[in-house]
Motif scaffolding. Structure first.
Motif, PDB file in Angstrom:
ATOM      1  N   ASP A 120       0.875  -1.168   0.000  1.00 36.50           N
ATOM      2  CA  ASP A 120       0.000   0.000   0.000  1.00 36.50           C
ATOM      3  C   ASP A 120       0.912   1.218   0.000  1.00 36.50           C
ATOM      4  O   ASP A 120       1.888   1.263   0.754  1.00 36.50           O
ATOM      5  CB  ASP A 120      -0.880  -0.035   1.261  1.00 36.50           C
ATOM      6  CG  ASP A 120      -2.070   0.896   1.159  1.00 36.50           C
ATOM      7  OD1 ASP A 120      -2.287   1.477   0.080  1.00 36.50           O
ATOM      8  OD2 ASP A 120      -2.785   1.045   2.168  1.00 36.50           O
ATOM      9  N   ASN A 122       0.936   5.335   0.208  1.00 40.08           N
ATOM     10  CA  ASN A 122       0.180   6.553   0.470  1.00 40.08           C
ATOM     11  C   ASN A 122       1.127   7.740   0.642  1.00 40.08           C
ATOM     12  O   ASN A 122       2.293   7.557   0.962  1.00 40.08           O
ATOM     13  CB  ASN A 122      -0.629   6.415   1.773  1.00 40.08           C
ATOM     14  CG  ASN A 122      -1.651   5.302   1.693  1.00 40.08           C
ATOM     15  OD1 ASN A 122      -2.122   4.971   0.622  1.00 40.08           O
ATOM     16  ND2 ASN A 122      -1.971   4.713   2.833  1.00 40.08           N
ATOM     17  N   TRP A 124       1.603  11.539   2.642  1.00 38.67           N
ATOM     18  CA  TRP A 124       1.111  12.368   3.746  1.00 38.67           C
ATOM     19  C   TRP A 124       2.093  13.489   3.957  1.00 38.67           C
ATOM     20  O   TRP A 124       3.070  13.639   3.223  1.00 38.67           O
ATOM     21  CB  TRP A 124       0.834  11.531   4.990  1.00 38.67           C
ATOM     22  CG  TRP A 124       2.014  10.985   5.744  1.00 38.67           C
ATOM     23  CD1 TRP A 124       3.235  10.625   5.235  1.00 38.67           C
ATOM     24  CD2 TRP A 124       2.063  10.756   7.147  1.00 38.67           C
ATOM     25  NE1 TRP A 124       4.016  10.156   6.233  1.00 38.67           N
ATOM     26  CE2 TRP A 124       3.347  10.225   7.414  1.00 38.67           C
ATOM     27  CE3 TRP A 124       1.169  10.930   8.206  1.00 38.67           C
ATOM     28  CZ2 TRP A 124       3.734   9.887   8.717  1.00 38.67           C
ATOM     29  CZ3 TRP A 124       1.568  10.574   9.474  1.00 38.67           C
ATOM     30  CH2 TRP A 124       2.830  10.073   9.731  1.00 38.67           C
TER      31      TRP A 124
ATOM     32  N   LEU B  44      -2.132   0.546   4.776  1.00 36.63           N
ATOM     33  CA  LEU B  44      -1.379   1.506   5.570  1.00 36.63           C
ATOM     34  C   LEU B  44      -2.286   2.700   5.824  1.00 36.63           C
ATOM     35  O   LEU B  44      -2.841   3.263   4.880  1.00 36.63           O
ATOM     36  CB  LEU B  44      -0.140   1.938   4.776  1.00 36.63           C
ATOM     37  CG  LEU B  44       0.809   2.885   5.483  1.00 36.63           C
ATOM     38  CD1 LEU B  44       1.757   2.071   6.360  1.00 36.63           C
ATOM     39  CD2 LEU B  44       1.621   3.678   4.467  1.00 36.63           C
ATOM     40  N   LEU B  45      -2.452   3.077   7.081  1.00 32.60           N
ATOM     41  CA  LEU B  45      -3.330   4.199   7.420  1.00 32.60           C
ATOM     42  C   LEU B  45      -2.528   5.241   8.182  1.00 32.60           C
ATOM     43  O   LEU B  45      -1.771   4.900   9.102  1.00 32.60           O
ATOM     44  CB  LEU B  45      -4.511   3.726   8.263  1.00 32.60           C
ATOM     45  CG  LEU B  45      -5.506   2.773   7.585  1.00 32.60           C
ATOM     46  CD1 LEU B  45      -5.095   1.324   7.803  1.00 32.60           C
ATOM     47  CD2 LEU B  45      -6.918   2.984   8.104  1.00 32.60           C
ATOM     48  N   THR B  46      -2.693   6.498   7.820  1.00 36.43           N
ATOM     49  CA  THR B  46      -1.928   7.556   8.479  1.00 36.43           C
ATOM     50  C   THR B  46      -2.873   8.610   9.063  1.00 36.43           C
ATOM     51  O   THR B  46      -3.936   8.889   8.512  1.00 36.43           O
ATOM     52  CB  THR B  46      -0.978   8.250   7.481  1.00 36.43           C
ATOM     53  OG1 THR B  46      -1.729   8.748   6.381  1.00 36.43           O
ATOM     54  CG2 THR B  46       0.078   7.297   6.971  1.00 36.43           C
ATOM     55  N   VAL B  49      -4.927  11.545   7.188  1.00 35.49           N
ATOM     56  CA  VAL B  49      -5.383  11.124   5.862  1.00 35.49           C
ATOM     57  C   VAL B  49      -6.524  10.113   5.995  1.00 35.49           C
ATOM     58  O   VAL B  49      -7.622  10.342   5.509  1.00 35.49           O
ATOM     59  CB  VAL B  49      -4.224  10.514   5.038  1.00 35.49           C
ATOM     60  CG1 VAL B  49      -4.726  10.062   3.665  1.00 35.49           C
ATOM     61  CG2 VAL B  49      -3.096  11.534   4.875  1.00 35.49           C
ATOM     62  N   ASP B  50      -6.262   9.027   6.700  1.00 36.15           N
ATOM     63  CA  ASP B  50      -7.262   7.959   6.809  1.00 36.15           C
ATOM     64  C   ASP B  50      -8.112   8.075   8.070  1.00 36.15           C
ATOM     65  O   ASP B  50      -9.156   7.449   8.183  1.00 36.15           O
ATOM     66  CB  ASP B  50      -6.563   6.599   6.798  1.00 36.15           C
ATOM     67  CG  ASP B  50      -5.773   6.393   5.522  1.00 36.15           C
ATOM     68  OD1 ASP B  50      -6.414   6.083   4.511  1.00 36.15           O
ATOM     69  OD2 ASP B  50      -4.550   6.578   5.530  1.00 36.15           O
ATOM     70  N   LEU B 128       0.743   9.141  14.041  1.00 38.86           N
ATOM     71  CA  LEU B 128       0.451   7.708  14.080  1.00 38.86           C
ATOM     72  C   LEU B 128       0.360   7.136  12.664  1.00 38.86           C
ATOM     73  O   LEU B 128      -0.353   7.670  11.815  1.00 38.86           O
ATOM     74  CB  LEU B 128      -0.877   7.468  14.814  1.00 38.86           C
ATOM     75  CG  LEU B 128      -1.371   6.014  14.871  1.00 38.86           C
ATOM     76  CD1 LEU B 128      -0.395   5.122  15.621  1.00 38.86           C
ATOM     77  CD2 LEU B 128      -2.757   5.944  15.507  1.00 38.86           C
ATOM     78  N   VAL B 129       1.091   6.064  12.442  1.00 37.20           N
ATOM     79  CA  VAL B 129       0.987   5.298  11.204  1.00 37.20           C
ATOM     80  C   VAL B 129       0.669   3.855  11.578  1.00 37.20           C
ATOM     81  O   VAL B 129       1.298   3.289  12.470  1.00 37.20           O
ATOM     82  CB  VAL B 129       2.301   5.329  10.394  1.00 37.20           C
ATOM     83  CG1 VAL B 129       2.156   4.525   9.106  1.00 37.20           C
ATOM     84  CG2 VAL B 129       2.691   6.768  10.077  1.00 37.20           C
TER      85      VAL B 129
END
Lengths: 306, 306
Positions: A120, A122, A124, B44-46, B49-50, B128-129
């Motif tokens: 994935d 992304n 930021w 993947l979440l940041t 953004v997410d 946070l990631v």
């Protein structure tokens, strides 16, 4: 950026016989060798902690990010199959960073026959974060854990230790082939890779095995880089102390029964030297064996994760 | 922080019959069901953004991070087995964030019988990631890909669409059970989960299958939340437009041959309604079927990753 980049990336990826379905669907499908179990490990690396992107550039970050994961698979004596690569990219330089990262990673992936099965990507507003999950498979000899060491086992190491920060921490060769060969040919009881420091990681192997470890300090193979680092103005450790406590050597520590250990030392079957540095003892903790044969407490030192 | 936290976390984790070796060694060892292939996906979440950590808190971030990965496994009609969870934590609040995150994640993991097989937890000075890699296994029916749709297939969807931002995007139920049940009982050709928008994800399924998709707009199940969102001052989309373009519904789109589709619609075998919204057509692209039966070009809209 994502679509263009993924298009470019997929063009770089060779087919892999074990990847039945690669990147581009909701998930990848990977086939393990028959009767193999899945071995899975993951490392998260962040800019400013595990690397300095500005200093070492995205190629070396890419190579290292894969190499540390392969080193974990090596520590289990398992065969690498595929990786999942996720990146949080600083949006101002996202495309160049991502391309550089994979240009550094892909040759190592090819060398070890590892497929990129997904991930994935992304962007930021903050720094580069790399998360790689590596998928391996057990061989017929099974997984080599940290917890199988037995009292009386010899403690063997590959290569030499200390001063990795001078270069090896970026350019090291993960000991995948070495671990597979040793596990195939000899009876091994336990293994770990040295990511946080020889003495600290050895103490972890011992603790997992509910034993202790006694090192003969004059047997520890000290790297030239440890001497160089020690000679630097202001450095407060001697070369042996660097060898015992510096992180990121990414060599293997193996516990093997005496007969197997002696055979390995006699055969020297690897391209890198194998050295005996001590033995597994009953008393929990880390020890040094004095010239009089006594056990003296030794501090386990290394990089403690925050 | 890492050692204490890992100690706490391991106490929370139940044993799992497929995890032969769990967290604490260099890698985990996972056994798949016999003759299953591995299905693997990663998100993947940041922060920023997410999710907005300050607004929704670590529990909901934890739940969502797992749920989006389970939704990807559902889209493949595969059975979840284990996850690898890596976190880059802002160091000022690392421990509280990590604990909250797992308190949100663990009940969902338990509900879907998913083991936490490993991961990596680091602190740094930035946001946070979250990186989760989810491991599933194929069932006897095989993996459901995006690319198997055929001209004449009916397009089915679970649930309803639009306005997810009002809450569903955090609290949705991944359609794992639904996908497994449909794949076991009926002939399905292709599937995808709606993460970026109904029309966009449908257009992706069609493109992967080298076909087109024609929607009958009056059949699209529009969520109440889409109406609510549309009624807000300043909102410029009607409810149907929200349903077609809002992201994060995490419902399934399935392409099935007409006989199977009709049977599913008649049986309504899921707890959530299944609706037919159109059919797979030869002309590549996304279309709406007018009341006169003609095809009119329809823009595929949704969340485009940056």
């Amino acid at each position: 950026m994502e679509a263009d980049f993924l298009h470019w990336l997929r063009e770089q990826l060779p087919e892999h016989r074990q990847v039945l379905l690669g990147p581009g669907d909701d998930a990848a499908v990977v086939r393990l060798a028959q009767s193999s179990d899945l071995v899975v490990t993951s490392d998260l690396l962040t800019d400013g902690v595990d690397f300095l992107l500005e200093e070492c550039g995205p190629l070396r970050v890419g190579r290292k990010s894969l190499a540390v994961n392969l080193s974990d698979l090596a520590a289990m004596a398992s065969r690498p199959v595929a990786i999942i690569v996720s990146l949080a990219l600083p949006h101002t330089t996202a495309l160049a960073t991502a391309r550089g990262f994979f240009k550094g990673l892909l040759p190592l992936a090819e060398e070890y026959d590892v497929a990129i099965a997904g991930g994935d990507t992304n962007t930021w507003e903050k720094g580069l974060v790399v998360s790689i999950t590596a998928l391996g498979e057990t061989t017929a000899a099974g997984a080599l854990t940290r917890s199988g060491a037995q009292v009386g086992d010899q403690i063997l190491v590959t290569g030499d230790f200390g001063g990795s920060i001078l270069g090896k921490h970026l350019d090291f060769e993960p000991r995948v082939r070495e671990a597979l060969l040793l596990q195939e040919r000899y009876e091994l009881h336990a293994g770990i890779d040295v990511s946080d420091g020889l003495s600290l990681d050895l103490s972890r192997l011992a603790a997992s095995s509910r034993c202790g470890a006694a090192i003969e300090l004059d047997r520890v193979p000290v790297a030239q880089a440890a001497e160089q680092l020690s000679n630097r103005a202001g450095d407060k450790l001697n070369p042996l102390e660097h060898a015992l406590s510096d992180g990121e050597d990414f060599e293997l520590i193996i516990a093997a029964p005496p007969a197997a250990a002696e055979q390995i030392l006699a055969d020297q079957p690897l391209q890198v030297p194998v050295t005996m540095i001590g033995e597994v003892v009953e008393q929990p903790g880390l020890w040094q064996r004095t010239s009089m044969g006594q056990l003296q407490w030794l501090e386990a030192r290394g990089y403690e994760h925050q």
